[in-house]
Scaffold this motif. Structure first.
Motif, PDB file in Angstrom:
ATOM      1  N   SER A 468       0.670  -1.136   0.545  1.00 44.53           N
ATOM      2  CA  SER A 468      -0.071  -0.074   0.292  1.00 44.53           C
ATOM      3  C   SER A 468       1.208   1.570  -0.094  1.00 44.53           C
ATOM      4  O   SER A 468       2.183   1.374  -0.063  1.00 44.53           O
ATOM      5  N   SER A 469       0.321   2.681  -0.093  1.00 48.54           N
ATOM      6  CA  SER A 469       0.805   3.818   0.003  1.00 48.54           C
ATOM      7  C   SER A 469       1.810   4.495   1.600  1.00 48.54           C
ATOM      8  O   SER A 469       0.700   3.809   2.409  1.00 48.54           O
ATOM      9  N   VAL A 470       2.368   4.890   1.470  1.00 52.03           N
ATOM     10  CA  VAL A 470       3.256   4.836   2.932  1.00 52.03           C
ATOM     11  C   VAL A 470       2.273   6.107   2.995  1.00 52.03           C
ATOM     12  O   VAL A 470       2.323   6.381   4.335  1.00 52.03           O
ATOM     13  N   ILE A 471       1.779   6.692   2.705  1.00 55.35           N
ATOM     14  CA  ILE A 471       0.838   8.580   2.727  1.00 55.35           C
ATOM     15  C   ILE A 471       0.307   7.820   3.319  1.00 55.35           C
ATOM     16  O   ILE A 471      -0.604   7.990   4.782  1.00 55.35           O
ATOM     17  N   LEU A 472      -0.415   6.416   3.118  1.00 51.82           N
ATOM     18  CA  LEU A 472      -1.786   6.578   3.884  1.00 51.82           C
ATOM     19  C   LEU A 472      -1.501   6.032   5.317  1.00 51.82           C
ATOM     20  O   LEU A 472      -2.121   6.648   6.193  1.00 51.82           O
ATOM     21  N   ALA A 473      -0.504   4.963   5.977  1.00 50.05           N
ATOM     22  CA  ALA A 473      -0.260   4.841   7.148  1.00 50.05           C
ATOM     23  C   ALA A 473       0.235   5.730   7.520  1.00 50.05           C
ATOM     24  O   ALA A 473       0.053   6.275   8.978  1.00 50.05           O
ATOM     25  N   SER A 474       1.385   6.787   7.207  1.00 49.72           N
ATOM     26  CA  SER A 474       0.978   7.993   7.450  1.00 49.72           C
ATOM     27  C   SER A 474       0.215   8.688   7.880  1.00 49.72           C
ATOM     28  O   SER A 474       0.287   9.273   9.926  1.00 49.72           O
ATOM     29  N   GLU A 475      -0.825   9.695   7.457  1.00 47.61           N
ATOM     30  CA  GLU A 475      -2.351   9.786   7.708  1.00 47.61           C
ATOM     31  C   GLU A 475      -2.879   9.008   9.211  1.00 47.61           C
ATOM     32  O   GLU A 475      -3.643   9.611   9.381  1.00 47.61           O
ATOM     33  N   ASN A 476      -2.713   7.605   8.727  1.00 45.38           N
ATOM     34  CA  ASN A 476      -3.391   7.696   9.991  1.00 45.38           C
ATOM     35  C   ASN A 476      -3.055   7.158  11.339  1.00 45.38           C
ATOM     36  O   ASN A 476      -3.485   7.660  12.019  1.00 45.38           O
ATOM     37  N   MET A 477      -1.640   7.362  11.243  1.00 44.85           N
ATOM     38  CA  MET A 477      -1.035   7.860  12.598  1.00 44.85           C
ATOM     39  C   MET A 477      -0.708   9.825  12.704  1.00 44.85           C
ATOM     40  O   MET A 477      -1.028   9.361  14.172  1.00 44.85           O
ATOM     41  N   VAL A 478      -1.155  10.256  11.548  1.00 45.65           N
ATOM     42  CA  VAL A 478      -1.064  11.183  12.095  1.00 45.65           C
ATOM     43  C   VAL A 478      -2.685  11.947  13.156  1.00 45.65           C
ATOM     44  O   VAL A 478      -2.927  12.632  14.322  1.00 45.65           O
ATOM     45  N   GLU A 479      -3.877  10.912  12.327  1.00 43.69           N
ATOM     46  CA  GLU A 479      -4.625  11.170  13.049  1.00 43.69           C
ATOM     47  C   GLU A 479      -4.767  10.756  14.345  1.00 43.69           C
ATOM     48  O   GLU A 479      -5.885  11.615  15.204  1.00 43.69           O
ATOM     49  N   TYR A 480      -4.543   9.865  14.457  1.00 40.18           N
ATOM     50  CA  TYR A 480      -4.049   8.656  16.110  1.00 40.18           C
ATOM     51  C   TYR A 480      -4.068  10.335  16.882  1.00 40.18           C
ATOM     52  O   TYR A 480      -3.188  10.407  18.361  1.00 40.18           O
ATOM     53  N   ASN A 481      -2.545  10.452  16.414  1.00 37.72           N
ATOM     54  CA  ASN A 481      -1.538  11.517  17.349  1.00 37.72           C
ATOM     55  C   ASN A 481      -2.793  12.491  17.300  1.00 37.72           C
ATOM     56  O   ASN A 481      -2.172  12.874  18.409  1.00 37.72           O
ATOM     57  N   ILE A 482      -2.948  12.941  16.555  1.00 34.82           N
ATOM     58  CA  ILE A 482      -4.451  14.441  16.393  1.00 34.82           C
ATOM     59  C   ILE A 482      -5.044  13.935  17.506  1.00 34.82           C
ATOM     60  O   ILE A 482      -4.842  15.092  19.288  1.00 34.82           O
ATOM     61  N   LYS A 483      -5.487  13.272  17.630  1.00 30.90           N
ATOM     62  CA  LYS A 483      -6.461  12.771  19.106  1.00 30.90           C
ATOM     63  C   LYS A 483      -5.699  12.913  20.296  1.00 30.90           C
ATOM     64  O   LYS A 483      -6.440  13.573  21.260  1.00 30.90           O
ATOM     65  N   MET A 484      -4.400  12.350  20.656  1.00 31.59           N
ATOM     66  CA  MET A 484      -3.663  12.612  21.489  1.00 31.59           C
ATOM     67  C   MET A 484      -3.114  13.747  22.395  1.00 31.59           C
ATOM     68  O   MET A 484      -3.523  14.590  23.190  1.00 31.59           O
ATOM     69  N   ILE A 485      -2.769  14.752  20.893  1.00 30.02           N
ATOM     70  CA  ILE A 485      -2.787  15.655  21.161  1.00 30.02           C
ATOM     71  C   ILE A 485      -2.933  17.224  21.577  1.00 30.02           C
ATOM     72  O   ILE A 485      -3.272  17.912  22.185  1.00 30.02           O
ATOM     73  N   LYS A 486      -5.047  16.746  20.873  1.00 29.28           N
ATOM     74  CA  LYS A 486      -5.587  17.672  21.063  1.00 29.28           C
ATOM     75  C   LYS A 486      -5.829  17.880  22.759  1.00 29.28           C
ATOM     76  O   LYS A 486      -6.297  18.330  23.650  1.00 29.28           O
TER      77      LYS A 486
END
Length: 844
Positions: A468-486
């Motif tokens: 698959s695309s590394v961009i998709l994996a990175s975007e998934n991790m970004v969304e997870y981290n955003i939940k924590m950061i907020k």
């Protein structure tokens, strides 16, 4: 999101002054750019990106070799929140991808948040302050583009100041590491002697030397990975025009055809920008199809089951046949892999195999045994196939090859995660030491480690995929981290840290699953080292997406602030109150209705009535604005008929019936309101008519044309006509009828109907019995059942009859003006009684 703090200088001019950042981001590659863009979307811009290299883009900044391009369709190699509709091809070259990433930094206005030529060399957790202290090393511009070995060599030759300018210590509440995996190139192979004796240029493809002249030169390429497959076919062509290219291969890759764009390359490149830009949803649909195609590969190649074994074998045979049809016969044996497809990263390529037909090209699996000033020696022996295989015809003789340029295409250091960044967590323990104690590089979902609070990783261990695309994996991790950061930025939480037992359990699952999967299926790859796979995610991206969408909060330790604790307890209390309300309400509804189903149905209708009540109020306001005098349709007591078929002896069974009544004043034409009423088919229908006697302050209404029944053919109801007998009324005429001058002093309607006297009596009001228009006064429709009053027959509870009558009277009896009542639909039902059935035809 309201930021709790901002970037600022603490302690002013004192010697212990430092700059404070709410969020510090390590790197400025695609993962860091995605994180920064999403933070901006969330309304927070108090962050800073520190990048070692001299520009943004990570791997797309540093990799500039000939032919560098994305081997994943560009529509899939882009962020879902910022699609690019103007890709010039399905597989654009690196410069175009770099421009796309740069455009995002401008679109989201954080170019000024990026600081290049700055290396984050160390992170240290300050327990008392609950902050991260970061050591920043400011570098001589451009030196960050060098590999670490090249930097050390430069320092050894010219001093530390030739690379580093100064150091600075800053602090941050949150640190996000977005250090990429394809940045630090592998070194010269330690098994090849004589490197220092070679007189020509030697460089890695990831640090391409554009000053080298390839014209009429003998080039040696070490490696056959994805990068080599892209630049090797170009070296013999203009503008490079190499005299010869000898490619040294350790083992053959699986080469699969790069999917062609829909409609062909020329048509796609000409039409796709226009279609993606002007047809809503087309770009997202195409991106989804690319994703689905990749996931198909996971379930057919990468998963571990008997079906996968069969599909892999079938695909392998197809790929070997394809290879043999494209390359010279002398390469057939050395280009036939002896491991499962998917064990190494596949090459998506349509050019490399064809380039091997060029007489200037030579491919060999004989090892380099010596490097001379202007040549290399290959052999004796071979590294593939197995040198002990006596049946192999692959050459093993020693051969000296002229060499003017050596290019390394031997990959990257992807298993040395976060290196050389030093990270010290709680108790001063380094993350690398924790990894060594536990067996290897690891992280919970690839994004967090216990003992390192408020530290989040994007593209960490075990997050890479082969399908698959590394961009998709990175975007998934970004969304997870955003939940924590907020949670931290809102001031609800001081620190967030994954639990040790959760991290250890996840790592155990990952390692065990990878050992059973295709990545451990007979090959040497860059996914693992010494039996520890720290690179590959062992499941599909569908699985990873859902894990990132719905965090398992029980795996995390959250240290709440006072504000956050109050909010948490308030939410818990609200949840308990809601649960109690549901339990109590369900119990009350069950007592009133026939079980949970009818209770929930009644609740649903109540909610709908409140919505309609608000709609009526809004429409009245609109009517007033337009100067139309409409009388109020918002009663003090709303019309609601609860399901009336529950009985103490439960003799009436079946689903509910629904009548839909539209109520509107005759002098207002701007709107039509609708009112849903649950009632009973048959006798219940008659009781509804009786209870809804159309009166205004007791006056008759027949002369006003008030009642309009838009009825349907085939409705059959049992009614009592007030004479002790029960009749079945079957409506024949679809047209609504008004009775204005009947003279009887009763409101009613004309029916063209069959009247069947169940008890053998006459028709009501002295009319002919069958097939005639019959006048039925509203007051004549009595709620009777088989000749008895309803309450005596056990069909309705007396309380339910009173409620029907009251609710209807409270609606109609308190309003002034003319109204029309329109029957919209009826869903009839069957009544089961003692020894006999009263059937009502189904009519919608």
């Amino acid at each position: 999101m309201s930021p709790p703090d901002t970037i600022r200088v603490v302690n002013g001019l004192s010697k212990d002054a430092y700059t404070y950042y709410p969020i510090l981001i390590v790197g400025a590659g695609e993962s860091a750019i995605a994180l920064a863009a999403r933070l901006k979307e969330e309304g927070f811009d108090q962050f800073r990106l520190f990048e070692r290299q001299a520009g943004i883009g990570g791997t797309w900044w540093i990799n500039r070799y000939p032919g560098v391009a994305c081997d994943v369709p560009a529509a899939f190699y882009s962020f879902s929140f910022s699609l690019n509709y103007k890709w010039t091809s399905l597989y654009p070259e690196g410069a175009e991808i770099y421009k796309y990433l740069g455009d995002i930094t401008e679109k989201y206005h954080f170019v000024d948040k990026i600081q290049v030529n700055t290396d984050v060399s160390e992170l240290r957790w300050l327990e008392d302050e609950q902050l991260w202290e970061a050591t920043l090393t400011h570098m001589v511009p451009g030196t960050g583009d060098l590999s670490r070995r090249a930097m050390n060599q430069r320092i050894a030759e010219h001093g530390r100041e030739s690379v580093y300018l100064r150091q600075e210590k800053v602090r941050a509440r949150i640190v996000c590491s977005c250090a990429g995996g394809l940045v630090e190139p592998n070194a010269w192979p330690s098994t090849i002697p004589g490197r220092d004796s070679f007189e020509g240029p030697v460089f890695h493809s990831a640090r391409w030397d554009h000053t080298v002249d390839f014209h009429d030169k003998n080039v040696v390429v070490i490696g056959t990975g994805c990068s080599a497959a892209q630049f090797v076919p170009r070296l013999t062509k203009a503008p490079y025009n190499a005299k010869s290219v000898t490619q040294v291969m350790r083992s053959p890759p699986w080469v699969v055809p790069k999917p062609e764009p829909p409609g062909g390359k020329e048509k796609y490149e000409r039409l796709s920008p226009t279609l993606f830009s002007n047809v809503p949803g087309m770009a997202k649909l195409f991106r989804f199809l690319c994703f689905a195609n990749g996931e198909k590969d996971w379930f057919t190649i990468f998963d571990d089951n008997s079906w996968n074994h069969k599909t892999r074998k079938t695909l392998e045979l197809q790929m070997v046949d394809r290879m043999k049809s494209m390359v010279p016969e002398k390469y057939h044996e050395i280009l036939t892999p002896d491991y499962a497809i998917g064990c190494k990263r596949r090459l998506f390529d349509n050019d490399w195999f064809l380039s091997l037909n060029n007489p200037k090209m030579e491919l060999t699996t004989k090892p380099i045994t010596k490097v001379s000033p202007k040549s290399i020696t290959i052999g004796p022996g071979r590294v593939y196939p197995d040198p002990d295989d006596s049946n192999s015809k692959a050459p093993t003789d020693e051969e000296t090859i002229p060499a003017d340029v050596i290019v390394l295409g031997n990959g990257f250091e992807v298993t040395t995660w976060l290196h050389p960044l030093k990270i010290r967590g709680r108790g001063g323990k380094y993350m690398q030491d924790v990894w060594n104690e536990r067996g290897g590089a690891q992280a919970y979902l690839g994004l967090a480690m216990d003992g390192f609070p408020n530290l989040f990783i994007v593209f960490g261990p075990n997050t890479a995929t082969g399908h698959s695309s590394v961009i998709l994996a990175s975007e998934n991790m970004v969304e997870y981290n955003i939940k924590m950061i907020k949670k931290i930025l809102r001031g609800d939480v001081k620190t967030i840290e994954v639990k040790k037992e959760a991290e250890v359990a996840w790592t155990k699952i990952v390692q065990e699953r990878n050992k059973r999967g295709v990545f451990n299926n007979g090959c040497q790859n860059w996914y693992q080292r010494d039996g520890w796979n720290s690179t590959a995610y062992p499941y599909s991206q569908i699985d990873f997406t859902f894990r990132c969408m719905f965090p398992k909060w029980s795996d995390w330790d959250l240290q709440y602030t006072r504000k956050g604790l109050i909010k948490k307890r308030a939410q818990q209390a609200a949840g308990i109150i809601l649960l109690l309300g549901v339990v109590v309400g369900s119990y009350a509804l069950r007592r009133q209705g026939s079980g949970m189903f009818s209770g929930l149905q009644t609740l649903n209708h109540l909610l709908r009535q409140y919505v309609k009540q608000g709609l009526f109020s809004a429409l009245n306001l609109v009517n007033g604005v337009f100067g139309v005098k409409c009388q109020s349709l918002v009663p003090k007591t709303w019309v609601w008929l609860p399901p009336p078929w529950h009985t103490s002896d439960d003799r009436v069974r079946g689903g509910s019936s629904r009548s839909s009544l539209s109520v509107l004043p005759s002098n207002c034409a701007l709107f039509r309101g609708h009112l849903d009423i649950d009632t009973l088919g048959g006798a219940g229908f008659a009781s509804q008519f009786q209870s809804a006697a159309p009166h205004n302050d007791g006056s008759n209404s027949e002369n006003d044309g008030i009642w309009d029944l838009s009825a349907y053919k085939g409705i059959e109801v049992e009614v009592g006509a007030g004479d002790g007998k029960v009749y079945t009324l079957i409506l024949k005429d679809e047209e609504a009828q008004d009775k204005r001058d009947d003279g009887r002093g009763k409101a009613g309607i004309n029916w063209e109907a069959d009247f069947r006297a169940n008890n053998g009596g006459e028709s009501p009001a002295g009319e002919e019995a069958v097939g005639k228009k019959v006048w039925v006064a509203w007051s004549d429709l009595k709620p009777t059942y088989r000749g008895k009053k309803m309450e005596d027959a056990g069909v309705f509870k007396p309380a339910e009859i009173r409620r029907i009558g009251f609710m209807m009277r409270s609606f109609f009896g308190t309003q002034q003006g003319d109204f029309r009542l329109e029957l919209r639909s009826i869903t009839a039902r069957k009544l089961a009684s003692e020894g006999a059935d009263t059937t009502v035809n189904n009519q919608e």
